[in-house]
Design an enzyme around this catalytic site. Structure first.
Site, short mmCIF file in Angstrom:
data_model
loop_
_atom_site.label_atom_id
_atom_site.label_comp_id
_atom_site.label_asym_id
_atom_site.label_seq_id
_atom_site.Cartn_x
_atom_site.Cartn_y
_atom_site.Cartn_z
N GLU A 19 0.80 -1.10 0.15
CA GLU A 19 0.15 0.11 -0.28
C GLU A 19 0.87 1.42 0.02
OE1 GLU A 19 -2.87 0.01 -0.59
OE2 GLU A 19 -3.88 -1.79 0.01
N ARG A 23 0.65 3.87 -3.37
CA ARG A 23 0.00 5.12 -2.79
C ARG A 23 1.10 6.02 -2.78
NH1 ARG A 23 -5.26 3.78 0.28
NH2 ARG A 23 -5.88 1.60 -0.16
N ASP A 153 -4.89 -9.82 -8.26
CA ASP A 153 -5.23 -8.93 -9.46
C ASP A 153 -4.11 -8.39 -10.05
OD1 ASP A 153 -4.88 -7.66 -7.03
OD2 ASP A 153 -6.81 -6.49 -7.13
N GLU A 293 -12.15 0.54 -10.20
CA GLU A 293 -11.66 -0.39 -11.49
C GLU A 293 -12.60 -0.59 -12.53
OE1 GLU A 293 -10.18 -1.46 -7.63
OE2 GLU A 293 -12.10 -1.54 -7.95
#
Length: 401
Positions: A19, A23, A153, A293
């Site tokens: 993360e 980010r 993913d 998404e």
């Protein structure tokens, strides 16, 4: 000024490596790429150096957590001695860019070791189990679950984007991606009844068993498949590229239906597919947390194909978000997208600004400088940076000295 004077990692303990990379590090690198302000690159280098401690596992696969104000790394408690492919496989775009701009190759070497190891372990059908043991010198899979939702993913997304970032020269990563997409087409793609909607089920690596559900997270695949088709080494007219483009468009339509069929016009966290009724939202996953998404896929397909339908679908989604999620000082998710009598939650994920609104804005902007075919690669948090050949052509590295 704030980044220079106030952004300080000295007081920060353990963080999620995944993360924080996508980010914070990705955001700083993109800010530098677009502004040229060295303050962003300097702070990115500081953060990258701290995050890089996570690669010091026996296998070289990154630990999931690291201490920014120390030199300790570990897997999250719930993961035990294993890591998931989406976490250690979604660091490459950022660390390669940082290596390129700072001339510190160890950043790229550390991040890319994961792909070298996964190349050796890729099953014949191309699809990877999501968990890998990373506390021993030779990593090994610890389960057989295959998903393009959470924990799977973006691993596949970055195989393609790493290849694009490097100027399409590192054929190994494109081959890994194409082999995986063959596995998707042969093993996971399903069609609903009665409407004939295309969806991606979850599977296993060692048999035909499928779980007929699709996370909202999977909706990124519509755009990813289309981008892979338009950049296929065999050309857009090749059978593989045409297959993937058709699948990408079909998945985009299913994801649009996940919104359009709900009372609020907003999609739930996931849907489950059943015979003769297409899909339903499950009670325990009827919520919406402002995910990006679907509109990401619409942006990619609109930029690649020019088809205005993706703008129309995106506008419908934006109007629903404005109607049901807007609060006085921000936006909040919904507990149940099937209910009209609920206020938005008092919480806004950072990816709503970084991704959802950004993709909606770019979708509606006919004059954007963003060029996903020839110039830019988006990281999985929607932070775009230039491809390496463009950096070389524009002499960006010389300007950092």
């Amino acid at each position: 000024d704030w980044v220079t004077d106030h952004l300080n990692h000295d007081h920060v303990g353990f963080v999620s490596v995944f993360e924080t990379t996508i980010r914070s590090l990705g955001g700083l690198l993109s800010a530098y790429d677009w502004s040229g302000d060295p303050a962003f690159l300097k702070k990115a280098n500081d953060l990258g150096g701290r995050l890089a401690h996570a690669f010091e596992s026996q296998s070289g696969l990154a630990y999931s957590q690291t201490q920014l104000n120390g030199h300790n790394s570990k897997n999250a408690g719930w993961q035990g001695n294993q890591a998931n492919i989406a976490e250690f496989g979604t660091l490459q775009v950022e660390f390669r860019y940082l290596a390129k701009l700072t001339n510190q190759s160890h950043y790229a070497d550390d991040a890319m070791r994961a792909y070298e190891l996964m190349h050796e372990l890729q099953p014949e059908h191309g699809l990877f189990p999501i968990y890998v043991r990373n506390d021993m010198r030779k990593p090994a899979f610890t389960n057989n679950r295959v998903t393009f939702g959470a924990m799977g993913d973006s691993f596949y997304e970055y195989l393609l984007k790493t290849w694009l970032q490097g100027g399409k020269r590192e054929t190994k990563y494109r081959e890994m991606y194409d082999k995986a997409m063959d596995g998707v087409a042969n093993r996971l793609i399903q069609t609903s009844t009665p409407s004939g909607l295309t969806y991606m089920a979850e599977g296993v690596t060692d048999g035909p068993k499928l779980v007929h559900k699709m996370d909202h997270l999977v909706c990124f695949m519509g755009g990813s498949l289309a981008l892979g088709a338009y950049t296929d080494p065999d050309g857009l007219d090749s059978p593989r590229a045409q297959r993937d483009l058709k699948l990408g468009k079909a998945l985009a339509y299913t994801c649009y239906q996940m919104y359009a069929r709900m009372k609020t016009g907003i999609a739930p966290e996931l849907v489950k597919f059943y015979d003769d009724m297409d899909f339903e939202k499950p009670r325990d996953a009827a919520f919406y947390i402002l995910r990006p998404e679907t509109v990401e896929t619409f942006f990619i397909l609109n930029q690649l194909t020019g088809d205005p339908v993706y703008r129309e679908w995106g506008w419908e989604i934006f109007q629903s978000i404005e109607k049901y999620c807007k609060k006085e000082v921000g936006y909040g998710g919904l507990r149940d997208v099937g209910r009209l009598d609920q206020p938005p939650e008092n919480r806004m994920e950072s990816f709503f600004l970084a991704e959802t609104l950004k993709y909606l804005y770019l979708l509606m902007d006919p004059d954007t400088e963003v060029d996903i075919l020839n110039k830019h690669v988006f990281n999985t948090e929607a932070h775009p940076t230039r491809m390496f050949p463009v950096i070389d052509e524009e002499h960006i590295i010389e300007k950092t000295k």
